[in-house]
Design a protein around this motif. Structure first.
Motif, PDB file in Angstrom:
ATOM      1  N   ARG A 102       0.290   3.411  -1.342  1.00 13.59           N
ATOM      2  CA  ARG A 102      -0.760   2.673  -0.635  1.00 13.59           C
ATOM      3  C   ARG A 102      -0.358   1.205  -0.527  1.00 13.59           C
ATOM      4  O   ARG A 102       0.413   0.704  -1.353  1.00 13.59           O
ATOM      5  N   GLN A 103      -0.881   0.585   0.506  1.00 15.15           N
ATOM      6  CA  GLN A 103      -0.582  -0.821   0.721  1.00 15.15           C
ATOM      7  C   GLN A 103      -1.840  -1.544   1.158  1.00 15.15           C
ATOM      8  O   GLN A 103      -2.404  -1.237   2.214  1.00 15.15           O
ATOM      9  N   ALA A 104      -2.279  -2.471   0.342  1.00 16.91           N
ATOM     10  CA  ALA A 104      -3.435  -3.305   0.662  1.00 16.91           C
ATOM     11  C   ALA A 104      -2.940  -4.565   1.376  1.00 16.91           C
ATOM     12  O   ALA A 104      -1.765  -4.947   1.236  1.00 16.91           O
ATOM     13  N   PRO A 105      -3.803  -5.215   2.133  1.00 14.48           N
ATOM     14  CA  PRO A 105      -3.390  -6.428   2.862  1.00 14.48           C
ATOM     15  C   PRO A 105      -2.794  -7.472   1.920  1.00 14.48           C
ATOM     16  O   PRO A 105      -3.368  -7.787   0.878  1.00 14.48           O
ATOM     17  N   GLY A 106      -1.612  -7.969   2.278  1.00 12.99           N
ATOM     18  CA  GLY A 106      -0.963  -9.003   1.492  1.00 12.99           C
ATOM     19  C   GLY A 106      -0.280  -8.521   0.236  1.00 12.99           C
ATOM     20  O   GLY A 106       0.233  -9.333  -0.540  1.00 12.99           O
ATOM     21  N   LYS A 107      -0.265  -7.213   0.015  1.00 16.00           N
ATOM     22  CA  LYS A 107       0.343  -6.665  -1.197  1.00 16.00           C
ATOM     23  C   LYS A 107       1.489  -5.729  -0.837  1.00 16.00           C
ATOM     24  O   LYS A 107       1.586  -5.221   0.270  1.00 16.00           O
ATOM     25  N   GLU A 108       2.341  -5.504  -1.826  1.00 19.87           N
ATOM     26  CA  GLU A 108       3.467  -4.610  -1.627  1.00 19.87           C
ATOM     27  C   GLU A 108       2.990  -3.159  -1.711  1.00 19.87           C
ATOM     28  O   GLU A 108       2.002  -2.848  -2.396  1.00 19.87           O
ATOM     29  N   ARG A 109       3.708  -2.282  -1.029  1.00 18.42           N
ATOM     30  CA  ARG A 109       3.401  -0.859  -1.099  1.00 18.42           C
ATOM     31  C   ARG A 109       3.653  -0.370  -2.525  1.00 18.42           C
ATOM     32  O   ARG A 109       4.683  -0.667  -3.125  1.00 18.42           O
ATOM     33  N   GLU A 110       2.701   0.401  -3.059  1.00 23.16           N
ATOM     34  CA  GLU A 110       2.819   0.874  -4.431  1.00 23.16           C
ATOM     35  C   GLU A 110       2.609   2.381  -4.509  1.00 23.16           C
ATOM     36  O   GLU A 110       1.832   2.958  -3.738  1.00 23.16           O
ATOM     37  N   GLY A 111       3.292   3.006  -5.465  1.00 19.32           N
ATOM     38  CA  GLY A 111       3.147   4.434  -5.668  1.00 19.32           C
ATOM     39  C   GLY A 111       1.804   4.767  -6.285  1.00 19.32           C
ATOM     40  O   GLY A 111       1.331   4.069  -7.169  1.00 19.32           O
ATOM     41  N   VAL A 112       1.201   5.842  -5.822  1.00 25.01           N
ATOM     42  CA  VAL A 112      -0.105   6.282  -6.305  1.00 25.01           C
ATOM     43  C   VAL A 112       0.013   7.605  -7.055  1.00 25.01           C
ATOM     44  O   VAL A 112      -0.485   7.749  -8.165  1.00 25.01           O
ATOM     45  N   ALA A 113       0.650   8.589  -6.436  1.00 29.31           N
ATOM     46  CA  ALA A 113       0.775   9.912  -7.039  1.00 29.31           C
ATOM     47  C   ALA A 113       1.973  10.617  -6.428  1.00 29.31           C
ATOM     48  O   ALA A 113       2.339  10.363  -5.276  1.00 29.31           O
ATOM     49  N   CYS A 114       2.551  11.501  -7.220  1.00 29.16           N
ATOM     50  CA  CYS A 114       3.729  12.233  -6.765  1.00 29.16           C
ATOM     51  C   CYS A 114       3.660  13.648  -7.331  1.00 29.16           C
ATOM     52  O   CYS A 114       3.153  13.848  -8.449  1.00 29.16           O
ATOM     53  N   ILE A 115       4.184  14.620  -6.587  1.00 26.92           N
ATOM     54  CA  ILE A 115       4.191  16.004  -7.053  1.00 26.92           C
ATOM     55  C   ILE A 115       5.587  16.569  -6.852  1.00 26.92           C
ATOM     56  O   ILE A 115       6.253  16.297  -5.846  1.00 26.92           O
ATOM     57  N   SER A 116       6.034  17.367  -7.824  1.00 29.04           N
ATOM     58  CA  SER A 116       7.364  17.961  -7.747  1.00 29.04           C
ATOM     59  C   SER A 116       7.426  18.986  -6.625  1.00 29.04           C
ATOM     60  O   SER A 116       6.404  19.423  -6.100  1.00 29.04           O
ATOM     61  N   SER A 117       8.642  19.380  -6.262  1.00 26.08           N
ATOM     62  CA  SER A 117       8.823  20.289  -5.126  1.00 26.08           C
ATOM     63  C   SER A 117       8.113  21.627  -5.334  1.00 26.08           C
ATOM     64  O   SER A 117       7.588  22.199  -4.380  1.00 26.08           O
ATOM     65  N   SER A 118       8.074  22.085  -6.579  1.00 25.90           N
ATOM     66  CA  SER A 118       7.406  23.364  -6.857  1.00 25.90           C
ATOM     67  C   SER A 118       5.904  23.208  -7.047  1.00 25.90           C
ATOM     68  O   SER A 118       5.164  24.183  -7.002  1.00 25.90           O
ATOM     69  N   GLY A 119       5.480  21.977  -7.253  1.00 24.77           N
ATOM     70  CA  GLY A 119       4.071  21.718  -7.541  1.00 24.77           C
ATOM     71  C   GLY A 119       3.740  21.801  -9.013  1.00 24.77           C
ATOM     72  O   GLY A 119       2.591  21.594  -9.403  1.00 24.77           O
ATOM     73  N   GLY A 120       4.739  22.053  -9.843  1.00 27.97           N
ATOM     74  CA  GLY A 120       4.488  22.256 -11.256  1.00 27.97           C
ATOM     75  C   GLY A 120       4.271  20.989 -12.062  1.00 27.97           C
ATOM     76  O   GLY A 120       3.737  21.037 -13.167  1.00 27.97           O
ATOM     77  N   ARG A 121       4.730  19.859 -11.538  1.00 31.03           N
ATOM     78  CA  ARG A 121       4.569  18.596 -12.245  1.00 31.03           C
ATOM     79  C   ARG A 121       3.934  17.559 -11.325  1.00 31.03           C
ATOM     80  O   ARG A 121       4.278  17.466 -10.152  1.00 31.03           O
ATOM     81  N   THR A 122       3.010  16.817 -11.894  1.00 28.21           N
ATOM     82  CA  THR A 122       2.350  15.758 -11.147  1.00 28.21           C
ATOM     83  C   THR A 122       2.430  14.456 -11.933  1.00 28.21           C
ATOM     84  O   THR A 122       2.478  14.462 -13.172  1.00 28.21           O
ATOM     85  N   PHE A 123       2.446  13.364 -11.213  1.00 23.88           N
ATOM     86  CA  PHE A 123       2.575  12.042 -11.817  1.00 23.88           C
ATOM     87  C   PHE A 123       1.621  11.092 -11.101  1.00 23.88           C
ATOM     88  O   PHE A 123       1.413  11.213  -9.890  1.00 23.88           O
ATOM     89  N   TYR A 124       1.066  10.155 -11.874  1.00 19.56           N
ATOM     90  CA  TYR A 124       0.067   9.257 -11.311  1.00 19.56           C
ATOM     91  C   TYR A 124       0.289   7.819 -11.785  1.00 19.56           C
ATOM     92  O   TYR A 124       0.742   7.583 -12.917  1.00 19.56           O
ATOM     93  N   ALA A 125      -0.096   6.882 -10.929  1.00 20.00           N
ATOM     94  CA  ALA A 125      -0.171   5.490 -11.365  1.00 20.00           C
ATOM     95  C   ALA A 125      -1.325   5.352 -12.349  1.00 20.00           C
ATOM     96  O   ALA A 125      -2.326   6.080 -12.248  1.00 20.00           O
TER      97      ALA A 125
END
Length: 128
Positions: A37-60
């Motif tokens: 996500r990117q808010a006005p005036g801010k750098e793009r930041e990671g929010v959430a990611c999921i592995s290719s199989s869907g077995g692992r998830t990661f969050y900010a």
């Protein structure tokens, strides 16, 4: 090769939205896919990611316990369920796909420059 993001909108604080990211033109089930996500005036930041199989998830840290990422590889789609939304969640949300970066690195500053495939953004606005 395309990622199509949708589902953004205007919601009051405490409300919910579900974003979708539909992949086409490539084998999305061999890619890790996530949301930035990117808010006005801010750098793009990671929010959430999921592995290719869907077995692992990661969050900010800022979204843990409120956001849930999931994927349906049969539909080539990744979802981001966002609950208990706060005004500070207001931003343009982008989905990205990558085969090389480890999922935990998606939350490092500046890593968005190395993401292989991007979708267009979808605006999320949370009013107080």
């Amino acid at each position: 090769v395309q990622l199509q993001a949708s589902g953004g909108g205007l919601v009051q604080a405490g409300g919910s939205l579900r974003l979708s990211c539909a992949a086409s033109g490539f084998r999305s089930d061999s890619y890790e896919i996530g949301w930035f996500r990117q808010a006005p005036g801010k750098e793009r930041e990671g929010v959430a990611c999921i592995s290719s199989s869907g077995g692992r998830t990661f969050y900010a840290e800022s979204v843990k316990g409120r956001f849930t990422i999931s994927r349906d590889n049969a539909k080539n789609t990744v979802y981001l369920q966002m609950n208990s939304l706060k005004p500070e969640d207001t931003a343009v949300y982008y989905c990205g796909a990558d085969q090389s970066l480890h999922a935990t690195s998606w939350f490092s500053k500046g890593v968005h420059r190395y993401i292989e495939i991007w979708g267009q953004g979808t605006q999320v606005t949370v009013s107080s």
